[in-house]
Design a protein around this motif. Structure first.
Motif, PDB file in Angstrom:
ATOM      1  N   LEU A   7      -2.290   5.520  -1.873  1.00  0.00           N
ATOM      2  CA  LEU A   7      -2.847   6.364  -0.831  1.00  0.00           C
ATOM      3  C   LEU A   7      -2.825   5.696   0.537  1.00  0.00           C
ATOM      4  CD1 LEU A   7      -5.938   7.794  -2.727  1.00  0.00           C
ATOM      5  CD2 LEU A   7      -3.846   9.000  -2.126  1.00  0.00           C
ATOM      6  N   ASN A   8      -2.583   4.388   0.610  1.00  0.00           N
ATOM      7  CA  ASN A   8      -2.599   3.673   1.883  1.00  0.00           C
ATOM      8  C   ASN A   8      -1.365   2.797   1.994  1.00  0.00           C
ATOM      9  OD1 ASN A   8      -3.405   1.185   3.619  1.00  0.00           O
ATOM     10  ND2 ASN A   8      -4.776   2.836   4.210  1.00  0.00           N
ATOM     11  N   LEU A   9      -0.743   2.814   3.159  1.00  0.00           N
ATOM     12  CA  LEU A   9       0.464   2.033   3.425  1.00  0.00           C
ATOM     13  C   LEU A   9       0.268   1.313   4.746  1.00  0.00           C
ATOM     14  CD1 LEU A   9       3.472   1.515   2.593  1.00  0.00           C
ATOM     15  CD2 LEU A   9       4.046   3.506   3.965  1.00  0.00           C
ATOM     16  N   ALA A  10       0.602   0.035   4.790  1.00  0.00           N
ATOM     17  CA  ALA A  10       0.460  -0.754   6.016  1.00  0.00           C
ATOM     18  C   ALA A  10       1.720  -1.581   6.239  1.00  0.00           C
ATOM     19  CB  ALA A  10      -0.750  -1.679   5.920  1.00  0.00           C
ATOM     20  N   ILE A  11       2.041  -1.801   7.500  1.00  0.00           N
ATOM     21  CA  ILE A  11       3.138  -2.708   7.831  1.00  0.00           C
ATOM     22  C   ILE A  11       2.614  -3.759   8.805  1.00  0.00           C
ATOM     23  CG2 ILE A  11       5.008  -1.081   7.400  1.00  0.00           C
ATOM     24  CD1 ILE A  11       5.270  -0.657  10.366  1.00  0.00           C
ATOM     25  N   LYS A  12       3.160  -4.952   8.686  1.00  0.00           N
ATOM     26  CA  LYS A  12       2.798  -6.067   9.555  1.00  0.00           C
ATOM     27  C   LYS A  12       4.078  -6.621  10.160  1.00  0.00           C
ATOM     28  CE  LYS A  12      -0.384  -9.058   8.425  1.00  0.00           C
ATOM     29  NZ  LYS A  12      -1.103 -10.192   7.810  1.00  0.00           N
ATOM     30  N   LEU A  13       4.032  -6.889  11.452  1.00  0.00           N
ATOM     31  CA  LEU A  13       5.202  -7.376  12.164  1.00  0.00           C
ATOM     32  C   LEU A  13       4.831  -8.631  12.935  1.00  0.00           C
ATOM     33  CD1 LEU A  13       7.722  -5.240  13.962  1.00  0.00           C
ATOM     34  CD2 LEU A  13       6.637  -7.021  15.285  1.00  0.00           C
ATOM     35  N   LYS A  14       5.631  -9.684  12.792  1.00  0.00           N
ATOM     36  CA  LYS A  14       5.455 -10.909  13.578  1.00  0.00           C
ATOM     37  C   LYS A  14       6.689 -11.047  14.455  1.00  0.00           C
ATOM     38  CE  LYS A  14       3.940 -14.621  11.552  1.00  0.00           C
ATOM     39  NZ  LYS A  14       3.902 -15.853  10.745  1.00  0.00           N
ATOM     40  N   ASN A  15       6.487 -11.181  15.766  1.00  0.00           N
ATOM     41  CA  ASN A  15       7.635 -11.278  16.668  1.00  0.00           C
ATOM     42  C   ASN A  15       8.022 -12.735  16.920  1.00  0.00           C
ATOM     43  OD1 ASN A  15       5.886 -12.268  18.623  1.00  0.00           O
ATOM     44  ND2 ASN A  15       5.794 -10.355  19.768  1.00  0.00           N
ATOM     45  N   LEU A  64      -4.524   2.014  -4.749  1.00  0.00           N
ATOM     46  CA  LEU A  64      -3.663   2.451  -5.845  1.00  0.00           C
ATOM     47  C   LEU A  64      -4.459   3.244  -6.869  1.00  0.00           C
ATOM     48  CD1 LEU A  64      -1.693  -0.856  -6.393  1.00  0.00           C
ATOM     49  CD2 LEU A  64      -1.034   1.100  -5.019  1.00  0.00           C
ATOM     50  N   ILE A  65      -3.819   4.231  -7.406  1.00  0.00           N
ATOM     51  CA  ILE A  65      -4.415   5.064  -8.446  1.00  0.00           C
ATOM     52  C   ILE A  65      -3.555   4.943  -9.685  1.00  0.00           C
ATOM     53  CG2 ILE A  65      -5.043   7.401  -9.137  1.00  0.00           C
ATOM     54  CD1 ILE A  65      -5.206   8.076  -6.151  1.00  0.00           C
ATOM     55  N   ASN A  66      -4.143   4.506 -10.773  1.00  0.00           N
ATOM     56  CA  ASN A  66      -3.438   4.380 -12.036  1.00  0.00           C
ATOM     57  C   ASN A  66      -3.704   5.638 -12.860  1.00  0.00           C
ATOM     58  OD1 ASN A  66      -2.228   3.630 -14.399  1.00  0.00           O
ATOM     59  ND2 ASN A  66      -3.360   1.721 -14.624  1.00  0.00           N
ATOM     60  N   LEU A  67      -2.660   6.392 -13.104  1.00  0.00           N
ATOM     61  CA  LEU A  67      -2.818   7.641 -13.844  1.00  0.00           C
ATOM     62  C   LEU A  67      -2.307   7.500 -15.266  1.00  0.00           C
ATOM     63  CD1 LEU A  67      -1.876  10.355 -11.208  1.00  0.00           C
ATOM     64  CD2 LEU A  67      -4.124   9.607 -11.930  1.00  0.00           C
TER      65      LEU A  67
END
Length: 75
Positions: A7-15, A64-67
């Motif tokens: 249900l949640n997505l994140a991105i991390k960027l280091k320049n 996360l959902i475990n079905l």
């Protein structure tokens, strides 16, 4: 074998200057296959990438959902 959805997505960027930025999104619907996750990660990336050189790019999934659905037997 069960199904796992997120249900949640994140991105991390280091320049190149080692500055770290991140962006995340919580969805009202579940993401469960790699093409959906890739597509949504690309949308998040395009929303805040400003063209600088990238040293690190990370993608994180959470909530996360475990079905694993099991039929119960009553004797």
């Amino acid at each position: 074998f069960g199904y796992i959805f997120l249900l949640n997505l994140a991105i991390k960027l280091k320049n190149e200057s080692f500055q770290i930025r991140s962006k995340s999104k919580t969805y009202d619907y579940v993401l469960y296959n790699k093409s959906d996750i890739y597509r949504e990660a690309l949308v998040l990336f395009r929303e805040f990438y400003s063209g600088e050189k990238i040293r690190l790019l990370g993608i994180t999934v959470s909530n996360l959902i475990n079905l694993n659905i099991h039929q119960m037997t009553f004797l």
